[in-house]
Write an enzyme that holds these catalytic residues in place. Structure first.
Site, mmCIF file in Angstrom:
data_model
loop_
_atom_site.group_PDB
_atom_site.id
_atom_site.type_symbol
_atom_site.label_atom_id
_atom_site.label_comp_id
_atom_site.label_asym_id
_atom_site.label_seq_id
_atom_site.Cartn_x
_atom_site.Cartn_y
_atom_site.Cartn_z
ATOM 1 N N HIS A 31 40.467 80.926 -45.452
ATOM 2 C CA HIS A 31 40.245 80.142 -44.290
ATOM 3 C C HIS A 31 41.427 80.398 -43.106
ATOM 4 O O HIS A 31 42.055 79.629 -43.040
ATOM 5 C CB HIS A 31 40.053 78.603 -44.509
ATOM 6 C CG HIS A 31 39.233 78.351 -45.597
ATOM 7 N ND1 HIS A 31 39.418 78.469 -47.119
ATOM 8 C CD2 HIS A 31 37.915 77.694 -45.494
ATOM 9 C CE1 HIS A 31 38.319 78.186 -47.648
ATOM 10 N NE2 HIS A 31 37.327 77.397 -46.873
ATOM 11 N N GLU A 408 37.691 50.699 -53.190
ATOM 12 C CA GLU A 408 38.096 51.291 -54.474
ATOM 13 C C GLU A 408 38.805 52.629 -54.151
ATOM 14 O O GLU A 408 39.895 52.955 -54.757
ATOM 15 C CB GLU A 408 36.964 51.282 -55.481
ATOM 16 C CG GLU A 408 36.405 50.062 -55.852
ATOM 17 C CD GLU A 408 35.327 49.604 -54.597
ATOM 18 O OE1 GLU A 408 34.934 50.388 -53.733
ATOM 19 O OE2 GLU A 408 34.875 48.301 -54.960
ATOM 20 N N HIS A 470 26.372 46.644 -62.856
ATOM 21 C CA HIS A 470 27.733 46.388 -63.101
ATOM 22 C C HIS A 470 28.426 46.634 -64.435
ATOM 23 O O HIS A 470 29.455 46.418 -64.849
ATOM 24 C CB HIS A 470 28.191 44.875 -62.825
ATOM 25 C CG HIS A 470 28.103 44.453 -61.305
ATOM 26 N ND1 HIS A 470 27.055 44.972 -60.409
ATOM 27 C CD2 HIS A 470 28.922 43.845 -60.425
ATOM 28 C CE1 HIS A 470 27.398 44.506 -59.082
ATOM 29 N NE2 HIS A 470 28.743 43.863 -59.255
#
Lengths: 657, 657
Positions: A31, A408, A470
């Site tokens: 790149h 999270e 869950h």
């Protein structure tokens, strides 16, 4: 504090451009767009601000540079070569993206010095940098400005700012007022699909400002404008974002500014045109002495600053404590855990392993002053805050507990940064099912060898009523699938204590603790000095003349023990193996493993899918567990419904014998 | 258009509060805080704006209501009961969170009518709602206002707005100017760890405004203020966010406004106090007739609107096309794929399966007018845009290709929304390794039974130089671990075409296509009408007197075929099984599976970890694949380095026989 300005900054930047286009061309892969576009910003940053000592790359008080847009790896390789890092000679640049080279396609932590973290998966760099900057403040609060006083600089691209994790990072950094975090956004208005306006119209400066950041824009090809912006960013007490308006692939006259220059070699013709455009007259991989001299001056200034710092460290009353924190050893932990285990075996509490984890943390955090706990807004459920822990706030970084918010992914990335910064042992909690949300950062921890600790509670259908969204069923398998991650699912309070000892003493492997919501009896009522959990699996019940072996983890070890008793009453002798950590067991000697598992038929028992159990079970063996998603009901009803019971184990064992 | 205002809106809202606190108390589990806090907002929304017909819950032009804060499930259960949904009688409310009840802990799609999607994992609702709102505009562009003219309303909590995925959703919705998306933020300043100010200080209104949203704030307990805000939101051409300032657990006089009321029963005493405070004099699970009458009036208005719409549909020139799109069948696809397969077998192109996927899409998209493609900013790499596809923009929704931006998670969630809305078949691409970024939404697709299609390219070390951050090794295992997800890794262009046929005809299972970056030969040169990929695994080479069976997927089938030839030259007869879809193979009859796999020894070959292969391989069988992370180098060098070669297969086969 602005460092000397050398007259040849443009030439120094063009050296980055030349190395980037030549290395990508030689590799026929890579790149060039980002290194060429951000060469001026990076040169000014290093030339006027960065305080590093390439001869001592791990110097604790160095500034950190994070290339969040990791596809532009040639930027950092070129810079580190020019600065004179001993392990980044021109042969490495020539070997860009080849087998065994330090110059991997994306920057890989541990491959070469001066690479603070592995980047490439977008957004990870900016989110991890929050952990770096947070660790700097935590250390500063403990050791003062004399020993800890550095900046975290980040180069991020449009992709990094589009990724969701960037929101978690920005919100967290703004909330914590991490003023020494400075993000330079490569505002080139190009992504792979074309102009950024194809997919986004967020006003990034307004967005960062909404989260409490100091924001500026500058011409990313004007050294004085860049320098002024960085200087202002350093002075502002808020984290700073500088929108650096750049032209991607700057210097390639026919391709710059377009998305074709992002991720493919320029081609010989365009490289020749670029050389002419930039006035760069040297051969590929040839750097004139005056350019090296400019970059080496940076290294010399850094070495000088490092020497002054060494003097301050030598004179500091905190020296021993500082060095111990940097070293990361935890000598007090072993004896503390052993005493605690003896007490547990004697008292045999019936507690959830998440509660046992909190009890263990009372011991661990007292013995490990570098421990930094936290939770993604589930403190009272994960039970991650132990006695006497103090919350870290923007006004007071002397605490040791972080409220990561409902973030999270950002938490896991920040933990990587805290650990990579050095001086701290981070752990953080959420529900096990939400390990999915932080998976990219956990994978990076494993790839980098960062010993972060994940406290994953509510580990099965045993959590009950919250239902299938869950209830993890595949998460043990998919966590065990990550190379270099220790997944530990303890069966009782003793194994939980042992698991914490393993996690806290791990140096190059992250650990995931998988803990129950529901209460479990203490099974290890006979005290052992040895950490049996560290063996990965061991015989918890070893009858004379075993006919079958029951292998279980976590909350299902209780079921296996009960089934073995029931079988024994019917004259069938079953051994029970508790297998809290598959990875540790795989590392045991073959004869130990054979002795534990025995020759007879085997039944695996785990309230999860069978996938991943093939290390223990052959096609002919049995498995009691889940075969699909869970359901919403009280836990005992679910265990009965899904037939994960001692009775089911007994029936299967009798059918197999 | 504001609907009638009934005088007893407060009473209607208190009915929600009473049912929520009583059901949670009876279950001794659940979250009363949100339903009680947002009862007024929800009542005003339904009473004055929502256009639904509970007697025809799947009416295509209904307004959608998404409870992003899914833990407040009693809000939607209470509302649907009060509205008179036939499957939500009071017994269901009483059975909240019990085995087999429709009233699961979190709202589960398919369990009960009127639940548009499964929520609970935070942020998923708001991100999926972008797909709902986008699908509405796509359908409107095709069928006009007469048939498609509805709103998507979302209730989101603080957690939803902290999650990273919310950023991707907000940016995308603002960019697309989805003016019929209205998000009501439950701005109660409380999360589980305490006040929101413990973890966040983002100015949410400024943040949404930065992404092009219309923003307002209102008192979430003042019906007129709520109504005015919703009305203004409906009129504004931008997506709207309303910050509804509420008191969590409103009505519980001693607990409201604190975080204890979030996720635990109130207790009998506090419930009694709440009854007094609210003036709610009825028994638990008792609702007075006047309250039912208020809610039933909403249903009657909706039924009337539905009847008018039915009239418009009957008169519409688009009727047949509209109904076919809603039905989702793709009758033209089978013949088109068969003709295309015959051509492929004859021409035997050597192309990457990502390229083969694009070739297949030329056929698929011509035969399936409801197909909606896209990529997370990797269009040219994923090759997801086929001939004649047109990009969707904020000004023109008549296209069928979406530039999702660098937002894998947001893309996967939006695809769920597009599919759940109905009328479209969404697919979207990214690199396979970044399936980690969208895992929570993929899991939800599988749990809900949404047939989204993930085009995951660059599927192994075969991608080469980008290195271990970009090379999946565990991702086949962890994808196969998700229940109800079909993972298909085709070996050549023919299998790729068959995989697309499977994916496009799937009704209740999402499909993940796992595709190579590198070129692969066409192995299926003999045309078969039958879709062999749909069998999961089949014999590609079936010699007389087979001594060993080589089982491979994707790019490694070529290696297996070569190894079989080499073995044959040495007098050893090896069968080759191509196993593109483990899940489909597991569903085959036992005798078919036994015939394919044979009795002899087996070797699995896949450039990935062995985990997940235990359905094919016993402890005694062999495996050629990866054992850890990859590396950065050209692909052929990596295959040689990691010993995934025909020579390695031959050596292992000879050692095993």
């Amino acid at each position: 504090m602005q460092m000397n300005v050398t007259p040849n900054e443009k030439l120094m930047a063009n050296a980055i451009r030349a190395l980037a286009m030549d290395a990508v061309q030689k590799a026929n892969s890579g790149h060039p767009g980002m290194p060429m576009g951000m060469a001026d910003v990076a040169t000014v940053l290093f030339n006027r601000f960065m305080r590093i000592d390439p001869a001592a790359p791990k110097w604790a008080d160095r500034d950190r540079f994070i290339l969040s847009a990791g596809h532009g790896s040639m930027l950092i390789y070129a810079i580190n070569h020019l600065l004179g890092y001993a392990d980044m000679d021109m042969d490495q640049i020539r070997a860009f993206r080849q087998m065994g080279a330090r110059t991997a396609g994306h920057p890989e932590y541990g491959h070469a010095e001066g690479i603070e973290m592995t980047t490439g998966p977008l957004g990870q760099g900016i989110a991890t940098s929050v952990g770096f900057a947070l660790a700097e403040r935590l250390a500063n609060a403990r050791f003062g400005d004399d020993l800890v006083d550095h900046y975290t600089y980040v180069i991020a691209g449009d992709g990094c700012l589009m990724e969701g994790i960037s929101h978690e990072a920005i919100d967290m950094a703004g909330h914590m007022k991490l003023g020494r975090l400075i993000v330079m956004w490569d505002d080139n208005k190009i992504t792979i699909d074309g102009d950024t306006e194809v997919a986004t119209s967020t006003d990034q400066m307004a967005r960062f400002a909404a989260s409490g950041w100091h924001v500026q824009a500058c011409d990313g090809h004007d050294p004085e404008a860049i320098a002024a912006a960085i200087e202002a960013a350093r002075q502002d007490p808020r984290p700073s974002m500088i929108a650096c308006r750049t032209i991607i692939g700057f210097g390639a006259p026919n391709k710059q500014g377009g998305h074709d220059v992002h991720g493919a070699p320029l081609g010989a013709e365009e490289i020749a045109a670029a050389r002419a455009f930039l006035g760069w007259t040297w051969e590929p991989f040839e750097i004139p002495a005056e350019v090296y001299e400019g970059w080496h001056a940076i290294a010399r200034r850094g070495a000088e600053a490092h020497a002054h710092w060494q003097g301050r460290l030598a004179a500091s009353p905190h020296r021993a404590e500082f060095e111990a924190a940097q070293d990361g050893a935890v000598p007090a932990l072993g004896p503390a855990i052993e005493a605690y285990k003896a007490k547990l075996s004697a008292e045999a509490p019936k507690v959830a392993t998440r509660k046992a984890s909190q009890m263990a943390l009372d011991v661990v955090n007292a013995a490990v002053p570098t421990s930094i706990g936290g939770s993604a807004d589930l403190t009272g459920s994960n039970l991650t805050k132990s006695k006497g822990m103090k919350s870290v706030t923007a006004d007071d970084f002397s605490g040791n507990y972080i409220h990561y918010g409902v973030r999270e992914h950002g938490m896991a990335a920040a933990m990587n940064g805290i650990a990579l910064h050095g001086g701290f042992k981070p752990y953080g909690g959420t529900f096990f099912v939400f390990s999915d949300y932080c998976r990219p950062s956990i994978r990076l921890a494993a790839l980098m060898g960062v010993p972060a600790i994940y406290v994953m509670t509510h580990d099965s259908i045993g959590l009950g009523e919250d239902g299938p969204t869950h209830q993890p069923v595949e998460h043990l398998a998919v966590s065990r699938a990550i190379p270099n991650l220790s997944v530990i699912r303890p069966a009782d309070a003793v194994e939980t204590a042992e698991a914490w000892e393993m996690a806290m003493t791990s140096r190059t492997t992250p650990t995931m603790l998988v803990l129950s919501r529901q209460n479990l009896p203490t099974l290890r009522t006979a005290h052992t000095s040895e950490n049996l959990t560290a063996k990965g699996a061991y015989l918890m019940r070893d009858p004379e003349g075993r006919q079958i072996t029951l292998i279980a983890t976590g909350s299902e070890v209780e079921i296996a023990m009960k089934a073995a008793d029931m079988l024994s009453a019917e004259g069938i002798e079953a051994a029970v193996v508790s297998a809290p950590c598959f990875e540790a067991f795989a590392a045991q000697p073959e004869d130990y493993r054979a002795a534990v598992l025995g020759d007879g038929p085997r039944i695996g028992i785990e309230a999860a899918l069978r996938m991943g159990w093939d290390a223990f079970l052959g096609r002919e063996d049995g498995f009691i567990g889940m075969t699909g998603f869970g359901a919403s009901a009280p836990a005992p009803a679910l265990y009965a419904h899904f037939n994960i019971t001692a009775e089911a184990v007994v029936a299967k064992a009798k059918a197999m014998i």
